[in-house]
Design an enzyme around this catalytic site. Structure first.
Site, short mmCIF file in Angstrom:
data_model
loop_
_atom_site.label_atom_id
_atom_site.label_comp_id
_atom_site.label_asym_id
_atom_site.label_seq_id
_atom_site.Cartn_x
_atom_site.Cartn_y
_atom_site.Cartn_z
N ASP A 93 0.84 -1.20 0.00
CA ASP A 93 0.00 0.00 0.00
C ASP A 93 0.87 1.25 0.00
O ASP A 93 0.63 2.19 0.76
CB ASP A 93 -0.94 -0.01 1.21
N LYS A 107 2.03 4.71 -1.08
CA LYS A 107 1.41 5.91 -1.64
C LYS A 107 1.89 7.09 -0.82
O LYS A 107 2.39 6.91 0.31
CB LYS A 107 -0.12 5.81 -1.60
N ASN A 162 1.25 7.39 2.89
CA ASN A 162 1.94 6.49 3.81
C ASN A 162 3.44 6.74 3.86
O ASN A 162 4.19 5.93 4.40
CB ASN A 162 1.68 5.03 3.41
#
Length: 205
Positions: free
Chosen positions: A121, A123, A126
């Site tokens: 995840d 991105k 993050n």
């Protein structure tokens, strides 16, 4: 929990392990059933980075504690905010600035992959920035280890704008390759200031 984090016993425990004192840590709490529901063991997939000066590019954590219903993580307090906010506020970056962040991102992802951890995840939301402007990878809630006989991951997850096409096809995929796709999308966003793949209709996206 606040009293526990301030206790002398815990401070001595963290000092013995070479960890940052609790006053420099931020507490993150996650529902244990949510972690289990993701099909991963959060403790086992988080890269071991308790050493304060370990240049792995991840948010350092010093201790994981749990009760029957909660998981508590003592972790580094990263004060620079999200890379996403920097892009929103300042627009696209100069090439040299984007290159610096991208190099730090690749170094951090390589560190995780070398230990068999796939983030899944990646991105800008993050990716955090410390007080010196260095990039820190955070939020390993969807991270996974490759545990299948074929060496592939078989669960679909991630943020649609950044996820690799093979993840959405429903078959097995290589976690390292999927992470690198996300890194490429992040690089595009850094340089262009907008997403390469974006649509309100997820099917079209």
């Amino acid at each position: 929990m606040d009293k526990l984090l301030r206790s002398d016993a815990l401070k001595d425990h963290l000092k013995a392990k070479g960890c940052a004192p609790p006053r420099l840590c931020k507490k993150k709490q996650a529902e244990k059933n949510a972690v289990q529901g993701a099909g991963t063991n959060h403790r086992s997939t988080m890269p071991s980075n308790a050493e304060p000066h370990n240049p792995d590019g991840g948010v350092h954590w010093s201790e994981v504690m749990g009760s029957e219903t909660k998981i508590f993580i003592d972790m580094e307090f990263v004060t620079g905010g999200e890379l996403f906010d920097k892009i929103v506020n300042n627009g696209r970056m100069r090439e040299d600035e984007a290159r610096r962040y991208f190099q730090q991102l690749i170094n951090a992802v390589d560190y995780c992959h070398s230990r068999g951890v796939y983030h899944r995840d990646l991105k800008p939301e993050n990716l955090l920035l410390d007080a010196c402007g260095n990039l820190k990878v955070s939020d390993f809630g969807l991270s996974a280890l490759s545990q299948q006989d074929d060496g592939l991951i078989h669960t679909t997850c991630g943020t649609p704008n950044y996820v690799a096409p093979e993840v959405l096809k429903g078959g097995g995929y290589d976690g390292a390759t999927a992470d690198l796709w996300s890194c490429g999308v992040i690089l595009f966003v850094l340089l262009a200031g907008y997403l390469p793949f974006d649509d309100s209709n997820l099917m079209i996206l």
